[in-house]
Design a protein around this motif. Structure first.
Motif, PDB file in Angstrom:
ATOM      1  N   ASN A  31     -45.174 -36.068  68.420  1.00  0.00           N
ATOM      2  CA  ASN A  31     -44.266 -35.710  69.513  1.00  0.00           C
ATOM      3  C   ASN A  31     -42.967 -36.511  69.488  1.00  0.00           C
ATOM      4  O   ASN A  31     -42.332 -36.713  70.520  1.00  0.00           O
ATOM      5  N   MET A  79     -42.281 -27.220  70.698  1.00  0.00           N
ATOM      6  CA  MET A  79     -43.400 -28.077  71.077  1.00  0.00           C
ATOM      7  C   MET A  79     -43.871 -27.814  72.509  1.00  0.00           C
ATOM      8  O   MET A  79     -44.752 -28.502  73.018  1.00  0.00           O
ATOM      9  N   ILE A 155     -41.402 -36.371  73.161  1.00  0.00           N
ATOM     10  CA  ILE A 155     -41.878 -35.466  74.205  1.00  0.00           C
ATOM     11  C   ILE A 155     -43.097 -36.080  74.874  1.00  0.00           C
ATOM     12  O   ILE A 155     -44.080 -36.420  74.215  1.00  0.00           O
TER      13      ILE A 155
END
Length: 726
Positions: A31, A79, A155
């Motif tokens: 991420n 994502m 993220i």
């Protein structure tokens, strides 16, 4: 049935399976918008410009910023991200964020996902309530967050988090990150110049950091039964459990299954977020644990530690725990630190604080090793200020933490090397002296291995083989504070060192090695007072430190006075790290934080006395009085033979009850007087000297009452219930 059974959540669910087939290395940085993602989602031009910004500090123009934003948005949407935020570090000690959606309206009323260079590079959060130390007023509240490309975006949940600095409209730092970046730049420039004495290929030096995060885990439901834990992060009252850490059976013991489930889930989250956690174990105190990562560049490591603490709280909550970062949440057992392991590494892959395999490499090692010692000696009081806080004051000097006197432990072997080097003659060296020096001093150092000396747990600043370990940093602190000051003082020292060496080379016609040895020799002599390998807890050391003229600032109001001294202002100005205005602002914010922490603790302690302890004591007195009255009815005049214990307990309880109430009232009176002080420094001193001393005095009587009152009538969860997770 246990008294708090109704509060406890069911933890009968099976522990999370940790036999995952997916390797941690496969999860790592999934991420994170790292180099791999940039190559995939950025144009060649944008990628090259970002790399230049990261490694050379070059600015990214708006056109390229738009390209980066477009690629970052495409990756984030792929994502599953729906929002973005500038993730920053205000002077509160924690992180802050304001989320905006990847959404905008077109002229025809249709919606689209939008994120451009202007949103990436700079934002103006509504952040007027963050502490600024007088840099800006509420009616002049404009502050900007600006993208830091050296720390990659990531993220978390469904939000793209962009690490940023936070500055005022006029450019002053309103956060902990901007000064850190300036300090890292200063030490890069200074260390690179010195490293080039030994290797002309060195173009950049990174300060590296590896933190060791200690923490406590307690049951979430039990934590919610304690107002002091919820409001202050620690227990203000509580009698020690019969069993604490005296058996040393928790340290490095088998990790409880419920805790292991938490740790496994936490590590998985960390891996996905690019936090390279590696080590986990039980610490000394019951319910205390530690987590440590692989070393990283200091700026990224600081960001990762702050992110870790946010993630830990989230994961702990999911597992029915509350995580405590307070440096001393429980009396009578060890508190928690966050040891900062610091070193310097070149872009050629060399650790400058690691002994080498040749005399020349060891001359390089000695140069950075001795300069660091000299920097700490010169600015020991300033370094002490970097670990000062209301909560860390409880820990420093206790049996598990270094004292508030800054000293350096280097071990006997390296001490002998420095003593031999100190004896080298001044000026030009004869061929025989050069050979003797290389054989007897510099040539010895390859024998020094990472574990050549025992560790000194009482040392605040210890050399541990290839790095210095700063042990005084508190568990809930932002590492940016000590890292800013450490890198600044080392940068200044290396700058001064290079000037002195160059003078000897240019004006005294000394060879480079001779010039380096001459300057180092003087540094060894002038910084000898800071070296101490003995017991930092002993009274003898306090007396000895006083003779050596080392500072001993025992509390935060004392410790942070140095921030605005003439020497500190000159230092930070010379290194372009903080202006006089910024230093004054940081000092004021630190004092404000101190005042608020003591003020809140005083109010909660008063509430505990009046709303919990006194009613419980009075209720139990009534129970005893009823019992005595009943015995009188049965035994008549002979009742004194059987009511003695009850009467004795009543008398003791009455004494503690009266004293607890009297002290609580005096504390609140002192609180009010302190709050009316005219200036922040006077207010902080008053809270420290006149309010805080009541805490322990009140606690003595409350804890005594806890031992007397029937268990089922005591309203606060006890240590024995809080401290032993199964």
């Amino acid at each position: 049935m246990m008294r708090f059974e109704a509060l406890l959540e069911s933890h009968d669910r099976p522990a999370m399976e940790i036999t995952e087939t997916e390797k941690r290395s496969k999860l790592f940085a999934k991420n994170v918008f790292n180099n791999e993602k940039m190559l995939q989602f950025l144009t060649a031009e944008a990628y090259e410009k970002v790399q230049s910004a990261i490694f050379s500090g070059k600015k990214i123009d708006r056109k390229v910023a738009d390209q980066v934003a477009e690629g970052m948005k495409a990756w984030a949407l792929s994502m599953g991200a729906t929002h973005y935020t500038h993730w920053f570090q205000p002077l509160t000690g924690s992180t802050a964020e304001k989320h905006d959606a990847f959404f905008d309206l077109m002229h025809d009323g249709k919606g689209l996902e939008k994120f451009g260079g202007s949103q990436l590079v700079q934002q103006e959060p509504d952040a007027s309530s963050f502490p600024s130390g007088g840099i800006r007023n509420t009616f002049e509240a404009r502050g900007y967050t600006a993208w830091d490309p050296t720390s990659p975006a990531f993220i978390y949940k469904t939000t793209l988090c962009i690490p940023t600095i936070f500055v005022s409209y006029t450019g002053e730092a309103l956060d902990n990150k901007a000064p850190l970046l300036r300090a890292l730049n200063a030490v890069d420039e200074a260390a690179t110049s010195v490293a080039q004495y030994f290797d002309k290929n060195v173009r950049k030096v990174h300060a590296t950091l590896g933190w060791e995060q200690e923490y406590f885990l307690i049951d979430k439901a039990l934590a919610q039964s304690r107002p002091d834990i919820l409001m202050t992060g620690r227990t203000l009252v509580g009698n020690s459990a019969a069993k604490g850490q005296q058996l040393d059976d928790h340290y490095f013991g088998v990790i409880p299954s419920r805790v292991l489930s938490f740790m496994s889930a936490l590590e998985k989250q960390c891996m996905v977020l690019g936090i390279p956690v590696k080590t986990r174990h039980n610490e000394v105190a019951p319910n205390q644990f530690e987590l440590a990562p692989v070393f990283e560049e200091a700026n990224l490591s600081v960001d990762h530690n702050l992110l870790l603490m946010d993630v830990m709280e989230e994961v702990a909550n999911q597992h029915g725990f509350k995580v405590l970062f307070h440096e001393k949440p429980f009396a009578g057992i060890n508190g928690s630190g966050k040891h900062n392991n610091w070193s310097l590494a070149t872009d050629t892959g060399v650790n400058l604080l690691s002994p080498g395999s040749t005399p020349m490499k060891n001359l390089q090692f000695l140069t950075f090793f001795i300069n660091t010692i000299k920097a700490v000696d010169t600015y020991e009081e300033l370094l002490r200020s970097s670990i000062a806080s209301a909560s860390n004051d409880h820990r420093l000097g206790a049996n598990e933490a270094p004292p508030a006197i800054i000293s350096i432990f280097i071990g006997e072997q390296l001490g002998n090397v420095l003593d031999e080097l100190e004896g080298v003659s001044k000026g030009k060296l004869s061929p025989q002296e050069k050979t003797e020096l290389k054989l007897n001093v510099v040539g010895k150092i390859p024998e020094i291995l990472l574990d050549n000396t025992d560790r000194n747990r009482t040392s605040p600043f210890a050399f541990t083989g290839n790095k210095f370990e700063m042990r005084g940093v508190g568990a809930k602190m932002n590492c940016a504070k000590p890292m800013t000051i450490l890198n600044t003082i080392v940068a200044k020292q290396l700058t001064d060192f290079k000037k002195e060496v160059d003078v000897l080379i240019d004006k005294k016609n000394l060879k480079k090695d001779e010039a380096v040895f001459n300057v180092l020799r003087e540094y060894i002599k002038t910084s000898k007072r800071i070296r101490f390998d003995g017991d930092g807890y002993s009274i003898k050391w306090e007396d000895e430190a006083k003779k050596r003229k080392l500072s001993h600032n025992k509390n935060t109001p004392q410790a942070i006075q140095v921030l605005t001294s003439k020497e500190s202002i000159a230092l930070f100005d010379a290194m372009n790290v903080m202006s006089e205005k910024e230093l004054a602002a940081h000092q004021e914010v630190e004092l404000d934080n101190y005042v608020f922490h003591i003020q809140i603790e005083g109010r909660i302690l008063n509430e505990l006395v009046y709303n919990h302890v006194l009613p419980a004591a009075i209720n139990y007195q009534n129970v005893l009085l009823e019992n005595i009255a009943g015995l009188k009815d049965v035994y008549g005049a002979a009742h004194t033979k059987v009511t003695g214990p009850q009467l004795n307990i009543l008398e003791q309880m009455a004494e503690h009850l009266v004293e607890a109430k009297k002290l609580a009232d005096l504390m609140m009176g002192a609180n009010e007087k302190a709050d009316n002080m005219a200036t922040i420094p006077k207010k902080a001193k008053a809270y420290c000297d006149n309010v805080k001393p009541y805490f322990d005095k009140i606690r003595v009587h409350v804890d005594a009452l806890e031992t007397m009152i029937a268990d089922e009538l005591w309203p606060l969860t006890k240590y024995r219930e809080l401290l032993f997770v199964k």
